[in-house]
Scaffold this motif. Structure first.
Motif, short mmCIF file in Angstrom:
data_model
loop_
_atom_site.label_atom_id
_atom_site.label_comp_id
_atom_site.label_asym_id
_atom_site.label_seq_id
_atom_site.Cartn_x
_atom_site.Cartn_y
_atom_site.Cartn_z
N HIS A 1 45.84 36.74 43.02
CA HIS A 1 46.88 35.93 43.67
C HIS A 1 46.36 34.55 44.06
N SER B 1 43.92 33.49 45.67
CA SER B 1 43.18 33.23 46.91
C SER B 1 42.38 34.42 47.42
N VAL B 2 42.65 35.62 46.94
CA VAL B 2 41.96 36.80 47.43
C VAL B 2 40.68 37.00 46.62
N THR C 1 36.51 41.43 49.59
CA THR C 1 37.32 42.41 50.31
C THR C 1 36.82 43.83 50.05
N TYR D 1 44.67 43.92 48.37
CA TYR D 1 45.82 43.46 49.15
C TYR D 1 46.69 44.66 49.45
N ASP E 1 48.09 39.68 52.51
CA ASP E 1 46.64 39.49 52.59
C ASP E 1 46.17 39.99 53.96
N ARG F 1 43.80 45.81 55.25
CA ARG F 1 42.99 46.61 54.33
C ARG F 1 42.23 47.68 55.11
N ASP G 1 39.23 44.78 57.34
CA ASP G 1 39.31 43.34 57.58
C ASP G 1 38.49 42.96 58.81
#
Length: 284
Positions: A26, A28-29, A34, A223, A238, A241, A262
């Motif tokens: 997307h 930006s992730v 993550t 995400y 976003d 998680r 997160d």
């Protein structure tokens, strides 16, 4: 004195990492970051974990570089922790690339069904992916394979890992992409020793019961998806998680605890000693 059940095994659970060759989703992730955050949350919890299970969509488009990145990052953690890893394939995964790039096996287009035993606990991954499709399924040959695996009980029972979970799906759009042939899976589980089922695919956390077995679904490490009104489509966010820890206890029960992945701000920290004088003693 209260006796709490003792956990004989604890299984860490992550899902839907969606690694890409570019490293982004997307736009930006940063999926490596993550995913690493989820592994760090599990390791940093201090919980004695016996194995790590990933329930599919390891890669977003089946790219060889994506699987290599997933393998490298996972190995960085498991070399410290000693966790054995069981991988399940998801609808975004490509079997041949996953077998070669992640499992270190010859490339194959056949189902990636595997068994891992850890101190008497049997972990089984069932490949519910259907090449070229988004929904999942269990074919007759897989159902028979699973039935044969479960024919001999394991000392501490079995945990089944699959990508498409056999649960009611709240997000209407995702319900159209659910697990088909659930009757075959139910028949294969009948009379077996499966104590819990771990799944992914939905990108939000949920739990249910299938064929008398508790089912726990981990959200994506890449995400998450919001619960929306019927026919509300899919809203990807976003945040939120998490990983999970499945605990199997000596009295036959199981428990499942989400571990936020997160970044978090710690509000307070109270040492264990404070609680020793507060109330009922607990026998372990």
């Amino acid at each position: 004195m209260t006796r709490e059940p003792i956990a004989t095994h604890r299984v860490a659970h992550v899902s839907d990492s969606h690694f890409t060759a570019s490293g982004l989703m997307h736009g930006s992730v940063h999926v490596a970051a993550t995913y690493s955050g989820a592994l760090a949350a599990l390791e940093g919890s201090g919980i004695a974990i016996d194995a790590l299970v990933h329930t599919g969509d390891v890669a977003d488009a089946g790219e060889a570089d994506a699987y290599r990145a997933a393998a490298i990052l996972t190995r960085e953690t498991t070399q410290r922790t000693g966790w054995p890893v069981l991988w399940a394939a998801g609808n975004h995964d490509v079997r041949a690339a996953m077998a070669a790039g992640l499992l270190g096996e010859p490339a194959t287009d056949g189902p990636l069904d595997r068994v891992l035993e850890v101190r008497g606990l049997r972990l089984v991954s069932l490949d519910t992916s259907i090449p070229g499709r988004v929904e999942g399924g269990v074919d007759e040959a897989q159902a028979e394979w699973l039935r044969s695996v479960l024919a001999e009980p394991a000392e501490h029972g079995t945990v089944l890992a699959l990508h498409h979970p056999p649960v009611p799906v709240e997000v209407t759009a995702m319900a159209r992409l659910h697990l088909e042939h659930q009757d075959r899976l139910e028949a294969a589980l009948a009379g077996g020793d499966v104590r819990a089922i771990l799944g992914g695919h939905l990108h939000y956390a949920t739990s249910s019961v299938f064929a008398g077995v508790p089912v726990h679904v981990a959200p994506s490490t890449a995400y998450t998806i919001r619960l929306t009104r019927p026919a509300g489509g899919i809203i990807a966010v976003d945040g939120a998680r998490a990983a999970g820890v499945l605990s199997l206890y000596d009295d036959g029960r199981v428990g499942y605890s989400p571990i936020p992945a997160d970044p978090q701000h710690v509000l307070d920290s109270t040492p264990e000693d404070v609680f020793l004088a507060m109330g009922v003693d607990v026998e372990h």
